[in-house]
Motif scaffolding. Structure first.
Motif: not given
Length: 71
Positions: A6-15
């Motif tokens: 299955s596809s797999h998407t993650t969200v990474d954030v940085q400030y």
């Protein structure tokens, strides 16, 4: 035939926030961030670990902070 994963998407954030020079401390930067912000689990793969260790990270959400500065 090869197994489908299955596809797999993650969200990474940085400030990043750059602070003004304070006395002898120069170029200070404060950073906060998250890897895999929504804590998505990797898809199942029929292996010993049940995930593709070369592609997916099973640790889930990682939150970090850093203060970097020079003199």
């Amino acid at each position: 035939s090869p197994a489908r994963v299955s596809s797999h998407t993650t969200v990474d954030v940085q400030y990043n926030y750059t602070l003004e020079d304070i006395g002898v401390i120069k170029s200070a930067t404060f950073t906060v961030g998250a890897i895999n912000l929504f804590n998505n689990q990797p898809p199942f793969v029929n292996t010993d670990g049940a995930f593709a260790s070369r592609v997916h990270d099973p640790r889930g959400r990682l939150v970090y902070a850093r203060l970097r500065f020079g003199f």
